[in-house]
Design an enzyme around this catalytic site. Sequence first.
Site, PDB file in Angstrom:
ATOM      1  N   LYS A  22       0.848  -1.194   0.000  1.00 49.59           N
ATOM      2  CA  LYS A  22       0.000   0.000   0.000  1.00 49.59           C
ATOM      3  C   LYS A  22       0.889   1.251   0.000  1.00 49.59           C
ATOM      4  O   LYS A  22       0.689   2.155  -0.780  1.00 49.59           O
ATOM      5  CB  LYS A  22      -0.924  -0.034   1.225  1.00 49.59           C
ATOM      6  CG  LYS A  22      -1.844   1.153   1.308  1.00 49.59           C
ATOM      7  CD  LYS A  22      -2.842   1.019   2.443  1.00 49.59           C
ATOM      8  CE  LYS A  22      -3.625   2.326   2.601  1.00 49.59           C
ATOM      9  NZ  LYS A  22      -4.569   2.300   3.692  1.00 49.59           N
ATOM     10  N   GLU A  62      -5.231  -6.595  14.465  1.00 57.54           N
ATOM     11  CA  GLU A  62      -4.691  -5.281  14.097  1.00 57.54           C
ATOM     12  C   GLU A  62      -5.816  -4.244  14.139  1.00 57.54           C
ATOM     13  O   GLU A  62      -5.580  -3.063  14.343  1.00 57.54           O
ATOM     14  CB  GLU A  62      -4.045  -5.339  12.700  1.00 57.54           C
ATOM     15  CG  GLU A  62      -3.031  -4.232  12.485  1.00 57.54           C
ATOM     16  CD  GLU A  62      -2.209  -4.386  11.211  1.00 57.54           C
ATOM     17  OE1 GLU A  62      -2.756  -4.161  10.129  1.00 57.54           O
ATOM     18  OE2 GLU A  62      -1.013  -4.730  11.291  1.00 57.54           O
ATOM     19  N   GLY A 109      -5.004  -1.872   4.709  1.00 55.92           N
ATOM     20  CA  GLY A 109      -4.222  -3.012   4.224  1.00 55.92           C
ATOM     21  C   GLY A 109      -4.918  -4.342   4.472  1.00 55.92           C
ATOM     22  O   GLY A 109      -5.015  -5.194   3.583  1.00 55.92           O
ATOM     23  N   ARG A 110      -5.444  -4.520   5.672  1.00 57.17           N
ATOM     24  CA  ARG A 110      -6.050  -5.823   6.011  1.00 57.17           C
ATOM     25  C   ARG A 110      -7.450  -5.975   5.434  1.00 57.17           C
ATOM     26  O   ARG A 110      -8.090  -7.005   5.632  1.00 57.17           O
ATOM     27  CB  ARG A 110      -6.043  -6.010   7.535  1.00 57.17           C
ATOM     28  CG  ARG A 110      -6.687  -4.876   8.309  1.00 57.17           C
ATOM     29  CD  ARG A 110      -6.326  -4.927   9.788  1.00 57.17           C
ATOM     30  NE  ARG A 110      -6.828  -3.768  10.520  1.00 57.17           N
ATOM     31  CZ  ARG A 110      -6.191  -2.612  10.601  1.00 57.17           C
ATOM     32  NH1 ARG A 110      -5.038  -2.436   9.998  1.00 57.17           N
ATOM     33  NH2 ARG A 110      -6.695  -1.617  11.315  1.00 57.17           N
ATOM     34  N   HIS A 156      -6.285 -33.107  17.587  1.00 52.03           N
ATOM     35  CA  HIS A 156      -5.210 -33.926  18.152  1.00 52.03           C
ATOM     36  C   HIS A 156      -4.110 -33.049  18.721  1.00 52.03           C
ATOM     37  O   HIS A 156      -2.973 -33.496  18.882  1.00 52.03           O
ATOM     38  CB  HIS A 156      -4.667 -34.865  17.079  1.00 52.03           C
ATOM     39  CG  HIS A 156      -5.731 -35.781  16.577  1.00 52.03           C
ATOM     40  ND1 HIS A 156      -6.006 -36.996  17.187  1.00 52.03           N
ATOM     41  CD2 HIS A 156      -6.646 -35.645  15.585  1.00 52.03           C
ATOM     42  CE1 HIS A 156      -7.034 -37.567  16.554  1.00 52.03           C
ATOM     43  NE2 HIS A 156      -7.432 -36.769  15.590  1.00 52.03           N
ATOM     44  N   GLU A 162      10.314  -4.769   4.794  1.00 54.51           N
ATOM     45  CA  GLU A 162      10.382  -6.160   4.315  1.00 54.51           C
ATOM     46  C   GLU A 162      10.129  -6.223   2.814  1.00 54.51           C
ATOM     47  O   GLU A 162      10.870  -6.865   2.065  1.00 54.51           O
ATOM     48  CB  GLU A 162       9.330  -7.026   5.024  1.00 54.51           C
ATOM     49  CG  GLU A 162       9.577  -7.268   6.495  1.00 54.51           C
ATOM     50  CD  GLU A 162       8.945  -6.218   7.374  1.00 54.51           C
ATOM     51  OE1 GLU A 162       8.703  -5.075   6.912  1.00 54.51           O
ATOM     52  OE2 GLU A 162       8.690  -6.529   8.562  1.00 54.51           O
ATOM     53  N   LYS A 203       8.927  -0.847  14.114  1.00 56.82           N
ATOM     54  CA  LYS A 203       9.545  -0.520  12.825  1.00 56.82           C
ATOM     55  C   LYS A 203      10.646   0.523  13.027  1.00 56.82           C
ATOM     56  O   LYS A 203      11.747   0.400  12.488  1.00 56.82           O
ATOM     57  CB  LYS A 203       8.503   0.062  11.869  1.00 56.82           C
ATOM     58  CG  LYS A 203       7.466  -0.901  11.344  1.00 56.82           C
ATOM     59  CD  LYS A 203       6.591  -0.182  10.315  1.00 56.82           C
ATOM     60  CE  LYS A 203       5.340  -0.973   9.984  1.00 56.82           C
ATOM     61  NZ  LYS A 203       4.394  -0.237   9.153  1.00 56.82           N
TER      62      LYS A 203
HETATM   63  O1  F6P Z   1       2.137  -4.064   9.845  1.00 62.22           O
HETATM   64  C1  F6P Z   1       1.562  -2.864   9.554  1.00 62.22           C
HETATM   65  C2  F6P Z   1       1.097  -2.746   8.156  1.00 62.22           C
HETATM   66  O2  F6P Z   1       0.948  -1.392   7.888  1.00 62.22           O
HETATM   67  C3  F6P Z   1      -0.197  -3.497   7.863  1.00 62.22           C
HETATM   68  O3  F6P Z   1      -1.310  -2.847   8.292  1.00 62.22           O
HETATM   69  C4  F6P Z   1      -0.109  -3.651   6.404  1.00 62.22           C
HETATM   70  O4  F6P Z   1      -1.033  -4.561   5.927  1.00 62.22           O
HETATM   71  C5  F6P Z   1       1.335  -4.075   6.261  1.00 62.22           C
HETATM   72  O5  F6P Z   1       2.013  -3.306   7.218  1.00 62.22           O
HETATM   73  C6  F6P Z   1       1.927  -3.881   4.908  1.00 62.22           C
HETATM   74  O6  F6P Z   1       1.951  -2.540   4.530  1.00 62.22           O
HETATM   75  P1  F6P Z   1       2.166  -2.129   3.031  1.00 62.22           P
HETATM   76  O7  F6P Z   1       1.062  -2.698   2.227  1.00 62.22           O
HETATM   77  O8  F6P Z   1       2.138  -0.630   3.035  1.00 62.22           O
HETATM   78  O9  F6P Z   1       3.497  -2.646   2.575  1.00 62.22           O
END
Ligand code: F6P
Length: 563
Positions: A215, A373, A287-288, A404, A221, A528
Amino acid sequence: MAEVVAPIDVTHTSEWTALRDHHERLQTREFSLKQCFSTDPQRVRKLSFDLGELHIDLSKNLVTDETVKLLVALGRAVGIEPRRDAMFSGAHINTTEDRAVLHTALRRPASDAGALIVDGQDCVADVHEVLDRMYAFANDVRSGVWKGVTGRAITDVVSIGIGGSDLGPVMVYEALGALPRAVRVHYVSNIDPNDMSEKVKGLDPETTLVVVVSKTFTTLETMTNAREVRTWLLGGLTSQGAIDGGDESVAKAIASHFVAVSTNLKLVEEFGIDPQNAFGFWSWVGGRYSVDAAVGLSVILAYGPEVFDELLAGFHEVDTYFCETPLEQNVVALMGLMNVWYANFWGAESHAVLPYNQYLHRFPAYLQQLTMESNGKSTRWDGTAVTTKTGEIFWGEAGTNGQHSFYQLIHQGTHLIPADFIAFANTANPNRDGEQDVHELLLANFLAQTKALAFGKTAEEVRAEGTAEWMVPARVFEGNRPTTSIFGDELNAHALGMLVALYEHITFVEGTVWGIDSFDQWGVELGKQLAKQITPAFHDDEALSAQDESTRALIAFYRKVRR
Ligand code: F6P
């Protein structure tokens, strides 16, 4: 910024007090599900709901008619309906980010264009403009019209993203795994280099397409993995002699092998991805809550536009139901209110979600982000402190595997864990073991577990089996462990869309009761920032000395053993 209206303090409402008193009365009467069923022959009828093709049975929950009445009254007191309408109409209910919350616009039909103008934007028209572009692109990739730089068709997609930019697409990709796939998708989310190296193992860069999903297009990452996969892809193409490694050939390779999904199209371009190959979405999609936005591109690549349309239709059906059904009969709202009932009155700490369908094995992980979240917060939407316990710890595992493993604790432990069981009448892979239909064995287990949890096994029943007296308590099942059964026809894209929208709105209902902005996520920021500060400390003594004592000691250990 619009003026922020303070949430109603739910704990100061007469409806809250009524529920507390009601809970006490149930406790003193030693509430028993067995008794509820025996004294009310209409219980199942009253507490069963048909939500499209999903049949939802709430009858094995710790509720009476009175509870449902009081929960509905609580929902009305905190204004679930007006807040729901505000969300659907594009009001800025995400107050801490001053944003509209319009994931529901992502699944509105194209014929609704012009019906939702928010902050000057025709949301539905824009959604369909991007959808149409994605569908055209996906059709090209799926049919082989879109070619890699050496003219070969795409067979594999590497999707880079994390959190909402990963969990939704992976979950849907896995959930629809019974359908034919035009391409295989390999999802890389973790910054751990192990994730990337395992996922690209055996892939041919010439036939691989990379989708970078973020987003913000700033997530550590994702940007690190995007650079890493670019190095892998260009290195592979160069060593295979497919490109010469010069600027022109690199640009051509990126244009043929990289696409992006983001709200930040400027950064996409700076990364080197052609804006023609970028698919946007908007700040009003969290995002979610974004798997049904362009974030779902990998799903469209794998399964095609028609399947994605079915998914969207499933979402939309639940949206419409949620908006149009009075709270008393609104199973979506009732499930959210019951979660509040367990968390705040029965002291439940967590909530299990147990899909009796192996294709849904990533659904619990998906729900963890969606619910935790969203509602794991101690501040309300106007900046004041919450007034009661909020959020539920969601967890789970596909049945029957969980049986199990951790079901022991749900059956006989000291924690009350409300559990949602999800099952489908029909399977994509019918099979027989001799005379026995194997899917029916699975379904028998689903039903047996909810039955055992609700009704248990008494000491008398255990004794009647000839159990030695001292061992009787160990074999007694108290029962009264609440479950909800969500039973569908078959797990297809439509049903999956319905399931996801169901949990989105359950989460919304809970957040509204607690006065929470379920659409921000400030709680992930500190970690972060600190990761950025800590990174230099692996090599730099000054940065190391700025750390706390425990972190310093851990880094010292790392420095000692690293190779
Ligand atoms: O972990 C926080 C967060 O902002 C989430 O809400 C989001 O889904 C994820 O990181 C990834 O963010 P982006 O889509 O901006 O890379």
